[in-house]
Structures are given as C-alpha cells and as structure tokens.
Design an enzyme around this catalytic site. Structure first.
Site, short mmCIF file in Angstrom:
data_model
loop_
_atom_site.label_atom_id
_atom_site.label_comp_id
_atom_site.label_asym_id
_atom_site.label_seq_id
_atom_site.Cartn_x
_atom_site.Cartn_y
_atom_site.Cartn_z
N HIS A 1 0.83 -1.21 0.00
CA HIS A 1 0.00 0.00 0.00
C HIS A 1 0.86 1.26 0.00
O HIS A 1 0.56 2.24 -0.69
CB HIS A 1 -0.92 -0.03 1.22
CG HIS A 1 -1.68 1.23 1.44
ND1 HIS A 1 -1.35 2.15 2.41
CD2 HIS A 1 -2.76 1.76 0.79
CE1 HIS A 1 -2.18 3.16 2.37
NE2 HIS A 1 -3.06 2.96 1.40
N GLU B 1 2.27 1.94 -3.38
CA GLU B 1 1.21 2.52 -4.22
C GLU B 1 1.15 4.03 -4.03
O GLU B 1 1.06 4.79 -5.00
CB GLU B 1 -0.14 1.89 -3.86
CG GLU B 1 -1.33 2.51 -4.58
CD GLU B 1 -2.55 2.63 -3.70
OE1 GLU B 1 -3.14 3.72 -3.65
OE2 GLU B 1 -2.92 1.63 -3.05
N HIS B 2 1.23 4.49 -2.78
CA HIS B 2 1.24 5.93 -2.52
C HIS B 2 2.45 6.60 -3.16
O HIS B 2 2.34 7.68 -3.75
CB HIS B 2 1.26 6.19 -1.01
CG HIS B 2 -0.09 6.19 -0.37
ND1 HIS B 2 -0.58 7.26 0.35
CD2 HIS B 2 -1.08 5.26 -0.36
CE1 HIS B 2 -1.80 6.98 0.79
NE2 HIS B 2 -2.12 5.77 0.39
N GLU C 1 -4.19 8.02 7.47
CA GLU C 1 -5.13 7.07 6.86
C GLU C 1 -5.42 5.92 7.83
O GLU C 1 -6.57 5.48 7.96
CB GLU C 1 -4.56 6.55 5.55
CG GLU C 1 -5.54 5.68 4.77
CD GLU C 1 -4.99 5.24 3.42
OE1 GLU C 1 -5.71 4.52 2.69
OE2 GLU C 1 -3.84 5.59 3.09
#
Length: 426
Positions: free
Chosen positions: A49, A52-53, A129
């Site tokens: 993840h 991905e950022h 997040e």
C-alpha cells in the site's frame, strides 16, 4: 483470445489485454500488479500500500503536482488501490488521450524516485489514513474478523500496516520491494474502449521499462483457524457484527453456484437476510453477505449493525435463517429469481468500459484465460437448485462461522454462549 479480447505477452514479460469498443469515446486502462498485502512479511506490513502511494510522489520528469494534473487537465482520471492480492493503477480518459494515459502510468510505475523527503512526508499521510480507519468501526471490525479467520497468515493482517511498520520503511527497503514486485512478468495491462490492440501494444513497448529484481516468493496457502467469538467493547452508537467462514478459491468450478447462494442469502433487498432482519424484524438498516474469492482460498462474510440492546436478537434471527437454509436449501423459484438478478448484473456491468477492463484483468490474474460474460451467464443459468442446496448444507451451518463484534455491550460482551461455534474447523 476469443470474444473480442486480444492478448499479447511483451518481451519485458508484461501481459497486455485489450477489448475494443468502437462505439465508445473513452478508454479505461489498468495496470495490475500480481502482489498485495498477503505477500508481505510481518516486518514489512503495509509496504504494498505504501509503494502505491509513492508512485504518485514524483518521477524523473514529474513532481506530485504534475502527476495529479496529468490526466485531470485533460478531463480524465488517475487512481490506484491495494487489495490483499493485487495493486491496481487505473486511468480513464477520452480515447484521443490514450497516449498521455499510457505515458503517465509508465512514468509512475517505472520511474518513481522514492525520494527520502517524500517518503517521510508520506509516512505522515499513511499514518493519518490508518487513524481514519481506526475511527471507522466497520473497517476495524473487518480487520478484526480477518485476524480471527486467518490468524497470523498475511491475510489476517491489515492492508495499511501499522504506525510502527510504516514508520520503519526506508527508501532502500521500498525500492528493493518495488524491484521484486513490479517486474514485467508481474504486470498485467488491461484496456477497454475506443482503441486498437496494435496501437496500445506499441505504446506499452515504447513506454514501459519495468525493473528486473529477484523473482518474488509465493506465500504459503492459508489455513483458516477454528471458528471463534470475539467482542471488542467500544463507545460507538451501534453494535457492529461480522461473521466469516472459509469458502473456496476463484478457480473452483462450484464458484457460480456459491455466487447464487450468496446473492439469495444477502445480495440485495430481496435477499433472505435483508427481508428477515430488516424488513420483517426492523433490527438493522444494513445487512448483507459477501464473497471474497482468492487464488487459493476464499471466505463468505455477513455484516450488519444494530442497536446494542438488539444484538442478541439479531444473532438469534440470523442463526435461525442460516440453519434453515442449510437444512432445507432454497426454493426452486428463489434460485431462478436470483439467477435472473445475476444475469442482469453481469450484462449491466459490461455496459461500462471500466467494467470490461476489470473483468478482463481479474480473469487473467486468477485463471490465465478469458471467460466472456456470455459464458458466465450460461454457467449462472445452468446452476440447479440441488447444487445451491448442497453448498448451503456445506457452507452455511451457523457453527462454521467466526463472529466478530464491536460496540457497546449491554448485558455483557457477546460470547460463545450467544453464538455457538464448532469445536474445530471443518
């Protein structure tokens, strides 16, 4: 490939799938990575993840602002998401802007810089997040249920990672993981809309230069834990309940019958759970079931939220409904109605260029072949009442389900006395 889908394997190892839709004016393009959170070690939890950022934080030729504006300035969209088994980067644009969409996706996927200052800045973003997920009881309960079902396997860990694991990432560790996971043989490019396969093939060949790290190592096949009950007492307005049980992998031929069963159980307003628990008893606003098919396993889950004092009553009704359908199976007319519902859903999804793109990609990722929607409809319509009843008897016995609860606990926390489970996994 058949059914209007073309497939090529590039010299780099990238798999390209296209489905021309000349009556459209747009294209949907997705680059799928054959990796996800389940492929992470405990100390690297959340790295898929986080990478991905970082793909959106600067390349050799674009900074973060230029990446964000690359397609928005043309009326298009650029997005990404991480799941337990894939990472996907998507672009939606007018067909005349396909070269620009390919260029920006190739840039972020092949030439991201992993600048140390951007890594530190993004750690703060991802921590926020994580905190936002912790403020969301449904998300927290979803992670809790995954841990109850899959235990210490990577499928039981949160996709986002933790503040500690994210805080330990370095540009070097991110780059090493990127080089291993983003190799050409780990990428599937799927596109649908107003395009030609040969044109997109040339664009991909000239734009994409994926890294060439060591091949990734596959994680072990998951083994579900025995069913359990766990209630996390928390100060929220509702009592959130989630149940989960092991199911079957994507490639199992019984998958179509299980989809029918899941849909008639909790797949819409006419489903058994919606009618019994919401419409007849008035206990919940939202109640539904869902399937998660994985490459070597799967799960069936049921989710609802109720007033805390009604939690035990909702579980009683839910248990009764599961026991009834497991023992008796559904009526033939109920199965026929559900098959028509699914037929319509499949056809409607194919009206969208993005729906076509997602369908192609998932077929390739899970089966290595393409099953056209028309064939899927045939398999759904061929499902019999007897097949659905057999799966209900196998999968819907209440004692097979692990129960997770989160929220206030009037009368004390939910325990196995409220939801008896099997003494060992089946």
């Amino acid at each position: 490939m058949s059914a209007g889908v073309d497939k090529s394997t590039l010299a780099s190892g990238i798999t390209l799938l296209t489905q021309p839709m000349p009556d459209r004016r747009t294209v949907s393009l997705g680059v799928w990575v054959r990796t996800g959170s389940r492929d992470e070690t405990p100390e690297r939890l959340g790295i898929a993840h986080f990478i991905e950022h970082m793909m959106f934080k600067g390349t050799e030729t674009r900074d973060a602002r230029a990446i964000a504006a690359s397609l928005e300035s043309l009326g298009g969209q650029l997005d990404a998401f991480t799941t337990r088994e894939q990472v996907c980067y998507t672009a939606r644009a007018l067909s005349e802007h396909l070269p620009e969409a390919v260029d920006v996706l190739a840039d972020i996927l092949c030439r991201s810089r992993f600048d140390s200052s951007e890594v530190e800045r993004e750690k703060s973003v991802v921590r926020e997040e994580i905190l936002s997920y912790e403020d969301n009881p449904e998300e927290r309960l979803g992670d809790q249920l995954a841990a109850q079902v899959w235990g210490d396997h990577a499928l039981g860990r949160p996709i986002l990672g933790t503040a500690d694991t994210v805080g330990a990432f370095t540009p070097e560790s991110l780059l090493a993981n990127f080089r291993r996971r983003y190799r050409g043989d780990q990428l599937v490019v799927a596109a649908a809309g107003d395009l030609r396969h040969e044109d997109l093939l040339r664009l991909i060949e000239s734009s994409f230069a994926p890294p060439s790290g060591e091949p990734p190592v596959a994680d072990p096949v998951p083994r579900a834990l025995p069913p359990s009950v766990r209630h996390t007492v928390d100060d929220v307005q509702q009592l959130y309940l989630s149940l989960g049980a092991p199911a079957m992998p994507y490639g199992d031929p019984r998958r179509y019958a299980l989809v029918v069963l899941d849909t008639l159980l909790g797949g819409g307003m006419s489903s058994r759970l919606f009618q019994r628990i919401r419409e007849e008893a008035g206990l919940a606003y939202s109640v539904y079931s869902a399937l998660d098919f994985l490459r070597d396993g799967g799960s069936l889950s049921i989710c609802l939220a109720v007033a805390p004092e009604r939690g035990r009553k909702a579980l009683e009704l839910l248990r009764e409904e599961l026991a009834k359908i497991a023992a008796e199976g559904p009526a033939a007319a109920e199965v026929d109605t559900t098959k028509r519902q699914l037929h319509g859903s499949i056809v409607i999804a194919q009206e969208s260029v993005s729906g076509r793109m997602y369908h192609m990609a998932r077929q390739e990722l899970y089966t290595g072949a393409y099953t056209p929607p028309e064939r899927q409809v045939e398999r759904i319509l061929a499902v019999t009442r007897e097949q659905v009843a057999a799966l209900a008897a196998e999968f819907l016995r209440p004692e097979r389900f692990t129960l997770g609860a989160l929220g206030p606990a009037p009368g004390g926390p939910i325990t196995e006395a409220d939801w008896q489970v099997e003494s060992s996994a089946s």
